[in-house]
Design a protein around this motif. Structure first.
Motif, PDB file in Angstrom:
ATOM      1  N   SER A 145      23.427  22.287  -4.889  1.00  0.00           N
ATOM      2  CA  SER A 145      24.457  21.293  -5.168  1.00  0.00           C
ATOM      3  C   SER A 145      24.651  20.353  -3.992  1.00  0.00           C
ATOM      4  N   PHE A 180      29.284  25.429  -7.936  1.00  0.00           N
ATOM      5  CA  PHE A 180      28.416  24.255  -7.901  1.00  0.00           C
ATOM      6  C   PHE A 180      29.224  22.997  -7.570  1.00  0.00           C
ATOM      7  N   PHE A 230      29.967  30.271 -11.469  1.00  0.00           N
ATOM      8  CA  PHE A 230      28.903  29.533 -10.794  1.00  0.00           C
ATOM      9  C   PHE A 230      29.067  28.021 -10.964  1.00  0.00           C
ATOM     10  N   THR A 231      29.666  27.616 -12.068  1.00  0.00           N
ATOM     11  CA  THR A 231      29.940  26.186 -12.264  1.00  0.00           C
ATOM     12  C   THR A 231      30.948  25.681 -11.236  1.00  0.00           C
ATOM     13  N   SER A 250      30.600  22.972  -3.983  1.00  0.00           N
ATOM     14  CA  SER A 250      29.535  22.661  -3.034  1.00  0.00           C
ATOM     15  C   SER A 250      29.140  21.193  -3.115  1.00  0.00           C
ATOM     16  N   PHE A 251      29.243  20.619  -4.318  1.00  0.00           N
ATOM     17  CA  PHE A 251      28.953  19.195  -4.472  1.00  0.00           C
ATOM     18  C   PHE A 251      29.929  18.364  -3.655  1.00  0.00           C
ATOM     19  N   PHE A 262      23.197  28.149  -5.482  1.00  0.00           N
ATOM     20  CA  PHE A 262      23.896  27.031  -6.101  1.00  0.00           C
ATOM     21  C   PHE A 262      24.563  26.156  -5.053  1.00  0.00           C
ATOM     22  N   ARG A 263      25.005  26.754  -3.951  1.00  0.00           N
ATOM     23  CA  ARG A 263      25.624  25.978  -2.879  1.00  0.00           C
ATOM     24  C   ARG A 263      24.630  24.992  -2.274  1.00  0.00           C
TER      25      ARG A 263
END
Length: 428
Positions: A51, A107, A103-104, A110-111, A47-48
């Motif tokens: 994102s 995400f 995880f959200t 990381s965004f 996810f990192r």
């Protein structure tokens, strides 16, 4: 050669990287401990990267509107708030976590982090003059590798001694310190009193006229991509980076572990020895660049290509070798030439583009290399089952050799001295 704000930038990025390493280790351990699923644990780094790739596509819109120090501060502030909320949640709810929520948060953190590296690398040439640019890149690269080398080992100890919850609190404190350092960074090429571009007047009519004159969002988003394609030196460097990234995925932990157990016939402790030797070599390579900056200054292209060719030779020898101690020596020697090539390439890119266009170019390049890295990981993992781990390393060496060949074939593009200016228009 190095302005005061460079040291603030250097400090904040070092501390922020340390916080990233600590929180990823703690969170990965927490997820694995409560789910007993390797797939769930892999989702944290997945996810990192995913994102950050999306963030890189949108970063040019922010770069065109806000100054780089403000973007860095916004990123650090947002990550601090999000991670603070995540830490409080994980402490208050010690069992039965909702990992969709976890995880959200990963995400979105990381965004926000997705535009940090392009913004940092775009700020460096504004804060380091002349020979200082090569030295600055060497210092940043060296501390990045030190954090990676020491961080993963120390994080494991911290998780074991303090537990995941207290380790996350330590990471939160590091994010807070990084945010404080970011507030001290000033861009000498911009007005410190006005971080918001395009809104420098109180006249409403003037603002409307200025907004009408601005290029479309689509044009802003693709400006960096157009520059990468149309500027000969940037195109060559981007091809070299992309090709090298395809071959560079062979050093991911799973491939190294497979090589240690099947080729060297050693236990998992040698996996740690190999990784430590590699990081020690990259740290030595960064320090070499810093100490030899005067000699390398007029030989940046030569240093880049030489580093890549020596890396290829060492990788081939490593793949064919079956002796553990020789593998340590070879991997230790691989680190310096890898850093020499990477630092030289980054410096050439920074010197090839006007300061206003550089953040967009770096965002485009970061997005491209992240995407290629993900594809390369999947492809190499599939191929390893088909042809074996030794041939994977030989293939990686061949791919990197082709990257060096691209540079040699387009050597003339590196004789140009003037940086690419803005605005960029699509010539199709």
């Amino acid at each position: 050669m190095l302005k005061k704000s460079f040291y603030y930038l250097w400090g904040t990025q070092t501390i922020s990287n340390a916080a990233d390493v600590v929180y990823i280790m703690a969170l990965t351990y927490l997820v694995l401990d409560q789910t007993n699923s390797a797939l769930a644990a892999v989702l944290v780094p997945f996810f990192r990267v995913a994102s950050q790739t999306i963030s890189g596509l949108l970063a040019p819109l922010l770069v065109s509107k806000y100054q780089l120090p403000l973007l860095l501060f916004g990123s650090q502030l947002g990550q601090f708030i999000l991670f603070g909320g995540l830490t409080i949640y994980l402490i208050l709810v010690p069992k039965g976590h909702n990992f969709y929520f976890v995880f959200t948060i990963v995400f979105f953190m990381s965004f926000l982090d997705g535009w940090t590296t392009p913004a940092r690398n775009a700020l460096v040439p504004r804060l380091a003059e002349g020979k200082g640019l090569l030295k600055a890149n060497g210092l940043i690269s060296t501390t990045d590798q030190i954090v990676q080398c020491a961080g993963w080992g120390l994080s494991g100890i911290l998780v074991a001694v303090l537990g995941s919850a207290h380790t996350l609190l330590l990471s939160l404190a590091l994010y807070g310190v990084a945010m404080a350092f970011t507030m001290l960074i000033k861009d000498p090429t911009e007005s410190n009193s006005n971080y918001f571009r395009h809104f420098k007047t109180s006249s409403f009519e003037s603002v409307i006229e200025r907004e009408k004159a601005r290029p479309s969002r689509w044009h802003i988003m693709k400006e960096g991509w157009i520059a990468l394609w149309h500027h000969p030196r940037l195109r060559t460097l981007t091809f070299m980076d992309a090709i090298d990234m395809l071959g560079g995925s062979i050093w991911v932990g799973s491939f190294t572990l497979l090589f240690v157990t099947t080729r060297l016939n050693e236990g998992t402790e040698w996996w740690g020895f190999i990784n430590s030797a590699y990081f020690a070599g990259t740290i030595g390579g960064g320090l070499f660049v810093v100490t030899m900056v005067n000699r390398l200054e007029k030989r940046v292209f030569t240093a880049m290509v030489t580093g890549m060719i020596v890396y290829v030779i060492l990788t081939v020898l490593y793949a064919l070798n079956t002796h553990p101690y020789m593998a340590l020596v070879l991997i230790l020697l691989t680190g310096p030439v890898t850093e020499l090539s990477a630092i030289s390439r980054r410096t050439l890119i920074q010197r090839s583009v006007h300061k206003d266009l550089l953040p967009k170019v770096l965002s485009a390049q970061s997005t491209l290399t992240n995407f290629i890295f993900i594809i390369s990981l999947l492809f190499m993992a599939w191929l390893a089952d088909k042809i074996g781990i030794v041939h994977i390393y030989l293939l990686g060496a061949g791919i990197s050799l082709s990257a060096a060949t691209v540079g040699l074939l387009h050597r003339k593009s590196f004789t140009e001295q003037s940086p690419l200016k803005v605005p960029i228009t699509d010539t199709k």
